[in-house]
Scaffold this motif. Sequence first.
Motif, PDB file in Angstrom:
ATOM      1  N   TYR A  60       0.828  -1.203   0.000  1.00  0.00           N
ATOM      2  CA  TYR A  60       0.000   0.000   0.000  1.00  0.00           C
ATOM      3  C   TYR A  60       0.865   1.257   0.000  1.00  0.00           C
ATOM      4  O   TYR A  60       0.558   2.236  -0.688  1.00  0.00           O
ATOM      5  N   VAL A  61       1.940   1.219   0.794  1.00  0.00           N
ATOM      6  CA  VAL A  61       2.858   2.358   0.829  1.00  0.00           C
ATOM      7  C   VAL A  61       3.500   2.534  -0.549  1.00  0.00           C
ATOM      8  O   VAL A  61       3.625   3.648  -1.058  1.00  0.00           O
ATOM      9  N   ALA A  62       3.882   1.423  -1.173  1.00  0.00           N
ATOM     10  CA  ALA A  62       4.505   1.483  -2.491  1.00  0.00           C
ATOM     11  C   ALA A  62       3.527   1.994  -3.545  1.00  0.00           C
ATOM     12  O   ALA A  62       3.925   2.722  -4.459  1.00  0.00           O
ATOM     13  N   ALA A  63       2.262   1.650  -3.428  1.00  0.00           N
ATOM     14  CA  ALA A  63       1.265   2.147  -4.384  1.00  0.00           C
ATOM     15  C   ALA A  63       1.126   3.658  -4.273  1.00  0.00           C
ATOM     16  O   ALA A  63       0.848   4.331  -5.266  1.00  0.00           O
ATOM     17  N   ASP A  64       1.356   4.183  -3.088  1.00  0.00           N
ATOM     18  CA  ASP A  64       1.246   5.623  -2.880  1.00  0.00           C
ATOM     19  C   ASP A  64       2.413   6.385  -3.500  1.00  0.00           C
ATOM     20  O   ASP A  64       2.216   7.421  -4.128  1.00  0.00           O
ATOM     21  N   ILE A  65       3.642   5.865  -3.368  1.00  0.00           N
ATOM     22  CA  ILE A  65       4.811   6.613  -3.850  1.00  0.00           C
ATOM     23  C   ILE A  65       5.372   6.101  -5.174  1.00  0.00           C
ATOM     24  O   ILE A  65       6.234   6.732  -5.757  1.00  0.00           O
ATOM     25  N   ARG A  66       4.928   4.949  -5.624  1.00  0.00           N
ATOM     26  CA  ARG A  66       5.335   4.361  -6.917  1.00  0.00           C
ATOM     27  C   ARG A  66       6.850   4.222  -7.064  1.00  0.00           C
ATOM     28  O   ARG A  66       7.454   4.888  -7.902  1.00  0.00           O
ATOM     29  N   PRO A  67       7.481   3.371  -6.277  1.00  0.00           N
ATOM     30  CA  PRO A  67       8.924   3.159  -6.452  1.00  0.00           C
ATOM     31  C   PRO A  67       9.204   2.519  -7.814  1.00  0.00           C
ATOM     32  O   PRO A  67       8.390   1.759  -8.344  1.00  0.00           O
ATOM     33  N   LEU A  68      10.356   2.822  -8.380  1.00  0.00           N
ATOM     34  CA  LEU A  68      10.667   2.417  -9.746  1.00  0.00           C
ATOM     35  C   LEU A  68      10.767   0.912  -9.943  1.00  0.00           C
ATOM     36  O   LEU A  68      10.282   0.377 -10.909  1.00  0.00           O
ATOM     37  N   PHE A  69      11.434   0.209  -9.057  1.00  0.00           N
ATOM     38  CA  PHE A  69      11.733  -1.202  -9.287  1.00  0.00           C
ATOM     39  C   PHE A  69      10.876  -2.122  -8.429  1.00  0.00           C
ATOM     40  O   PHE A  69      11.189  -3.281  -8.261  1.00  0.00           O
ATOM     41  N   TYR A  70       9.820  -1.601  -7.881  1.00  0.00           N
ATOM     42  CA  TYR A  70       9.032  -2.339  -6.900  1.00  0.00           C
ATOM     43  C   TYR A  70       8.183  -3.420  -7.551  1.00  0.00           C
ATOM     44  O   TYR A  70       7.525  -3.186  -8.559  1.00  0.00           O
ATOM     45  N   ALA A  84      12.264   3.259   0.792  1.00  0.00           N
ATOM     46  CA  ALA A  84      13.071   4.284   1.451  1.00  0.00           C
ATOM     47  C   ALA A  84      13.882   5.107   0.457  1.00  0.00           C
ATOM     48  O   ALA A  84      14.080   6.308   0.651  1.00  0.00           O
ATOM     49  N   ASN A  85      14.356   4.489  -0.618  1.00  0.00           N
ATOM     50  CA  ASN A  85      15.213   5.185  -1.588  1.00  0.00           C
ATOM     51  C   ASN A  85      14.463   5.702  -2.807  1.00  0.00           C
ATOM     52  O   ASN A  85      15.087   6.208  -3.740  1.00  0.00           O
ATOM     53  N   SER A  86      13.167   5.579  -2.825  1.00  0.00           N
ATOM     54  CA  SER A  86      12.385   5.926  -4.012  1.00  0.00           C
ATOM     55  C   SER A  86      12.557   7.373  -4.450  1.00  0.00           C
ATOM     56  O   SER A  86      12.787   7.650  -5.624  1.00  0.00           O
ATOM     57  N   GLN A  87      12.471   8.296  -3.532  1.00  0.00           N
ATOM     58  CA  GLN A  87      12.572   9.707  -3.896  1.00  0.00           C
ATOM     59  C   GLN A  87      13.968  10.032  -4.438  1.00  0.00           C
ATOM     60  O   GLN A  87      14.108  10.762  -5.412  1.00  0.00           O
ATOM     61  N   TYR A  88      14.994   9.477  -3.821  1.00  0.00           N
ATOM     62  CA  TYR A  88      16.367   9.694  -4.287  1.00  0.00           C
ATOM     63  C   TYR A  88      16.542   9.153  -5.707  1.00  0.00           C
ATOM     64  O   TYR A  88      17.146   9.796  -6.557  1.00  0.00           O
ATOM     65  N   TRP A  89      15.999   7.958  -5.963  1.00  0.00           N
ATOM     66  CA  TRP A  89      16.148   7.355  -7.293  1.00  0.00           C
ATOM     67  C   TRP A  89      15.361   8.109  -8.356  1.00  0.00           C
ATOM     68  O   TRP A  89      15.759   8.139  -9.510  1.00  0.00           O
ATOM     69  N   HIS A  90      14.252   8.693  -7.996  1.00  0.00           N
ATOM     70  CA  HIS A  90      13.501   9.505  -8.962  1.00  0.00           C
ATOM     71  C   HIS A  90      14.343  10.697  -9.406  1.00  0.00           C
ATOM     72  O   HIS A  90      14.262  11.117 -10.554  1.00  0.00           O
ATOM     73  N   MET A  91      15.168  11.226  -8.504  1.00  0.00           N
ATOM     74  CA  MET A  91      16.042  12.341  -8.868  1.00  0.00           C
ATOM     75  C   MET A  91      17.180  11.868  -9.779  1.00  0.00           C
ATOM     76  O   MET A  91      17.639  12.616 -10.623  1.00  0.00           O
ATOM     77  N   LYS A  92      17.647  10.632  -9.598  1.00  0.00           N
ATOM     78  CA  LYS A  92      18.782  10.108 -10.358  1.00  0.00           C
ATOM     79  C   LYS A  92      18.354   9.306 -11.587  1.00  0.00           C
ATOM     80  O   LYS A  92      19.197   8.725 -12.262  1.00  0.00           O
ATOM     81  N   LEU A  93      17.083   9.268 -11.877  1.00  0.00           N
ATOM     82  CA  LEU A  93      16.556   8.466 -12.968  1.00  0.00           C
ATOM     83  C   LEU A  93      17.229   8.803 -14.297  1.00  0.00           C
ATOM     84  O   LEU A  93      17.433   9.956 -14.629  1.00  0.00           O
ATOM     85  N   GLY A  94      17.611   7.774 -15.051  1.00  0.00           N
ATOM     86  CA  GLY A  94      18.233   7.964 -16.347  1.00  0.00           C
ATOM     87  C   GLY A  94      19.744   8.013 -16.307  1.00  0.00           C
ATOM     88  O   GLY A  94      20.377   8.214 -17.329  1.00  0.00           O
ATOM     89  N   THR A  95      20.333   7.824 -15.151  1.00  0.00           N
ATOM     90  CA  THR A  95      21.789   7.846 -15.042  1.00  0.00           C
ATOM     91  C   THR A  95      22.310   6.452 -14.753  1.00  0.00           C
ATOM     92  O   THR A  95      21.569   5.561 -14.306  1.00  0.00           O
ATOM     93  N   SER A  96      23.600   6.265 -14.990  1.00  0.00           N
ATOM     94  CA  SER A  96      24.203   4.961 -14.702  1.00  0.00           C
ATOM     95  C   SER A  96      24.239   4.705 -13.202  1.00  0.00           C
ATOM     96  O   SER A  96      24.229   3.544 -12.769  1.00  0.00           O
ATOM     97  N   VAL A  97      24.257   5.758 -12.406  1.00  0.00           N
ATOM     98  CA  VAL A  97      24.235   5.603 -10.944  1.00  0.00           C
ATOM     99  C   VAL A  97      22.928   4.950 -10.508  1.00  0.00           C
ATOM    100  O   VAL A  97      22.922   4.047  -9.666  1.00  0.00           O
TER     101      VAL A  97
END
Length: 186
Positions: A60-70, A84-97
Amino acid sequence: MISLSEIGGLYMSAPANIKDARTKAFMYACDRQIKKLLECAEKVKVWCAIDSVDEGYLDYVAADIRPLFYESALAPDIKRKLIANSQYWHMKLGTSVAVEEMINTVFGKGKVQEWYQYGGQPYYFKILTDAPMNPESIKQFQEMIARVKNTRSLLDTIEFNRILEICLYSCGICIAESYTNIGWEE
């Protein structure tokens, strides 16, 4: 010091000129409601205490924030890391990191090499990993990479590194020969 969760604390903190029976009854009711509110607030603390959230609520928490690899089939500890890392990964999306962190979080261990690091064609990359894979997990792996990588970048190869422990026996023979010339040399 008077705590908000303490019953009777509100009445004790009131000025002396309004302390009477009606005020005491009203403040007692307010104290009980404040205590209930604080108990509910403890249950709502999801983002700062994701490690203590019940496993049944992670989806349910994941449905709310939509993590990329969930995916709901993942292990609970991996789900917690993804949330926990979803917001950080949304900022880094499209990079090799982002690709590398996704690989390390979901599959264990891996590294991304850009085309110029291994002599490939421009805009290609390859992945080096030692994660155990089967055909289903390779397909899942490729789908997750497609969601995270830059749109113009193309996956060249996935190299699986394995450490094989085997016994290797070898044998050697040394043959020595000597020649002796008897007679004269021309």
